[in-house]
Design a protein around this motif. Sequence first.
Motif, PDB file in Angstrom:
ATOM      1  N   ARG A 284      -1.497  -9.713  -2.568  1.00 47.67           N
ATOM      2  CA  ARG A 284      -0.698  -8.791  -3.390  1.00 47.67           C
ATOM      3  C   ARG A 284      -0.208  -7.605  -2.559  1.00 47.67           C
ATOM      4  NH1 ARG A 284      -3.928  -5.608  -7.721  1.00 47.67           N
ATOM      5  NH2 ARG A 284      -4.352  -4.418  -5.818  1.00 47.67           N
ATOM      6  N   GLU A 285      -1.054  -7.097  -1.683  1.00 45.68           N
ATOM      7  CA  GLU A 285      -0.637  -6.003  -0.800  1.00 45.68           C
ATOM      8  C   GLU A 285       0.564  -6.417   0.041  1.00 45.68           C
ATOM      9  OE1 GLU A 285      -3.604  -3.766   1.442  1.00 45.68           O
ATOM     10  OE2 GLU A 285      -5.134  -4.588   0.119  1.00 45.68           O
ATOM     11  N   ILE A 286       0.514  -7.642   0.560  1.00 46.06           N
ATOM     12  CA  ILE A 286       1.630  -8.138   1.370  1.00 46.06           C
ATOM     13  C   ILE A 286       2.897  -8.229   0.525  1.00 46.06           C
ATOM     14  CG2 ILE A 286       2.492 -10.113   2.690  1.00 46.06           C
ATOM     15  CD1 ILE A 286      -0.435 -10.740   3.429  1.00 46.06           C
ATOM     16  N   VAL A 287       2.764  -8.758  -0.685  1.00 43.37           N
ATOM     17  CA  VAL A 287       3.916  -8.936  -1.574  1.00 43.37           C
ATOM     18  C   VAL A 287       4.475  -7.597  -2.034  1.00 43.37           C
ATOM     19  CG1 VAL A 287       4.631  -9.805  -3.838  1.00 43.37           C
ATOM     20  CG2 VAL A 287       3.205 -11.232  -2.356  1.00 43.37           C
ATOM     21  N   TYR A 288       3.599  -6.662  -2.371  1.00 41.33           N
ATOM     22  CA  TYR A 288       4.044  -5.370  -2.897  1.00 41.33           C
ATOM     23  C   TYR A 288       4.578  -4.435  -1.813  1.00 41.33           C
ATOM     24  CZ  TYR A 288       2.222  -6.023  -7.662  1.00 41.33           C
ATOM     25  OH  TYR A 288       2.019  -6.450  -8.941  1.00 41.33           O
ATOM     26  N   THR A 289       4.258  -4.717  -0.559  1.00 40.84           N
ATOM     27  CA  THR A 289       4.678  -3.828   0.522  1.00 40.84           C
ATOM     28  C   THR A 289       6.198  -3.655   0.612  1.00 40.84           C
ATOM     29  OG1 THR A 289       2.693  -4.210   1.817  1.00 40.84           O
ATOM     30  CG2 THR A 289       4.643  -3.518   3.018  1.00 40.84           C
ATOM     31  N   PRO A 290       7.009  -4.737   0.575  1.00 39.83           N
ATOM     32  CA  PRO A 290       8.463  -4.523   0.576  1.00 39.83           C
ATOM     33  C   PRO A 290       8.953  -3.736  -0.638  1.00 39.83           C
ATOM     34  CG  PRO A 290       7.932  -6.781   1.174  1.00 39.83           C
ATOM     35  CD  PRO A 290       6.667  -6.168   0.683  1.00 39.83           C
ATOM     36  N   LEU A 291       8.282  -3.889  -1.779  1.00 40.84           N
ATOM     37  CA  LEU A 291       8.647  -3.092  -2.952  1.00 40.84           C
ATOM     38  C   LEU A 291       8.428  -1.607  -2.680  1.00 40.84           C
ATOM     39  CD1 LEU A 291       7.181  -5.097  -5.986  1.00 40.84           C
ATOM     40  CD2 LEU A 291       9.554  -4.991  -5.223  1.00 40.84           C
ATOM     41  N   THR A 292       7.320  -1.297  -2.060  1.00 39.88           N
ATOM     42  CA  THR A 292       7.036   0.094  -1.710  1.00 39.88           C
ATOM     43  C   THR A 292       8.061   0.620  -0.715  1.00 39.88           C
ATOM     44  OG1 THR A 292       4.676  -0.333  -2.035  1.00 39.88           O
ATOM     45  CG2 THR A 292       5.267   1.664  -0.848  1.00 39.88           C
ATOM     46  N   GLY A 293       8.428  -0.221   0.262  1.00 37.59           N
ATOM     47  CA  GLY A 293       9.438   0.189   1.236  1.00 37.59           C
ATOM     48  C   GLY A 293      10.788   0.442   0.597  1.00 37.59           C
ATOM     49  N   LEU A 294      11.192  -0.451  -0.314  1.00 36.04           N
ATOM     50  CA  LEU A 294      12.473  -0.295  -1.007  1.00 36.04           C
ATOM     51  C   LEU A 294      12.508   0.976  -1.845  1.00 36.04           C
ATOM     52  CD1 LEU A 294      13.145  -3.967  -2.167  1.00 36.04           C
ATOM     53  CD2 LEU A 294      14.670  -2.596  -0.738  1.00 36.04           C
TER      54      LEU A 294
END
Length: 453
Positions: A284-294
């Motif tokens: 989940r951390e890997i998946v959510y990371t681009p969301l956080t970046g965006l």
Amino acid sequence: MGEQNDFSRGSVWKHIVNLAVPMTVAQIINVLYNIVDRIYIGHIPGAATDALTGVGLALPIITMISAFANLFGMGGAPLCSIARGAHAYKRAESIMGTSFFMLLGTGILLTLAFETFRTPVLQMFGASAQTMPYANTYIALYLLGTVFVMISLGMNSFINAQGFGKTGMLTVLIGAILNILLDPIFIFALDMGVKGAALATVISQGISALWVLRFLTGKKALLRLRLAAMRPALEHLKEILALGMSGFVMYISTSIVQIVCNVSLARYGGDLYIGVMTVLTSIREIVYTPLTGLTNGAQPVIGYNYGAKEYARVKQSIRMMTVACLAFTLAAWAAVLLFPHRFIRLFNSEDLMLEAGVPAMHIYFFGLFMAAFQFSGQFTFVALGRSKEAIFFSTLRKLLIVVPLTLILPMVGNLDANGVFLAEPISNFISGAACYATMYFVVWKRMLSKQEV
């Protein structure tokens, strides 16, 4: 200074991309600090599952440290963006200095507190006789780098807030590369096990912290970290705490969820299922990371244009951020559904882990696209300084939905451990819809539309 990184001119999408791409890369690399540890630890011969579960039991403490880093970092950075947009540069530097002082002081206090009480805390989190040695060994060393985490994570937000996305990316890139290189040397070559993973992380975070301080005190920074501004200004501290409370609550609530999940899984599934949850939260951390970046990339653009009273550009930024987040989460959902074995094998290849992990992954990530609405709504509130709404929706998702469901669902029918995994998708649907709908009607329809007229 006023003419550099002016987000009120040019293409909104270009500004967001210019910040979001390096910040997304930076976020991905930042996740590698701990993710890489778990990947290597999950493949230690003869002790892989117990060692991985032990590190998973230590995650709530690591998350709490990140919570305080975000309290002062993400609390101060949007205020800097707004002040810079209004050309109030002395105010912006004072906010940054206050944040730094609080990050440094809090880091020292957290180190002392957790080092003193780490064993009873880990027992409370669900550590067993088999997993306690790994959890205790890892966190004891990791805590020595708490101040480094506070500075590198918290103060890097102020680099990004000034529009230096690539420099912010380098902050975590340098440390992450070191961590990736040092982990196998310490863990396997020197046979240090989980102790080597923690030591590699501490060294890497220390180098990242030095990089941040070097840039913010140097000539390239638009807003400098000056000694005279490092005194806590109470008027700024109140604003920082109010705005940073959203990110703080989000991380603290995540830590509480991790604790409740581990305790419930210890009861209904045992150490194996705590290990499964460690793998799923890592994915989940890997998946959510681009969301956080965006969303972090859009945040300075939203804040700057709001400060510059360019409300149409604020709406355009929100729209683009939402579409990008939605497209990514749909693609990520498809990936975890189609290739669950590949994701799990990154962290552990034992047959029991795969047998329990695949069905758990299908439950845990169901309806992942709803997270896009949670992220977009949440970070819009933060960017515009609307701390009350941001805090409420941070609390709603984790504490008011996930925690009660995690405790109740395992007792419904024969769900047992599956009930713990089911709490995540239910919370995504309820909180994601509520957060974005509130943002639309309160911010988009009322706040921005009225000011455009």
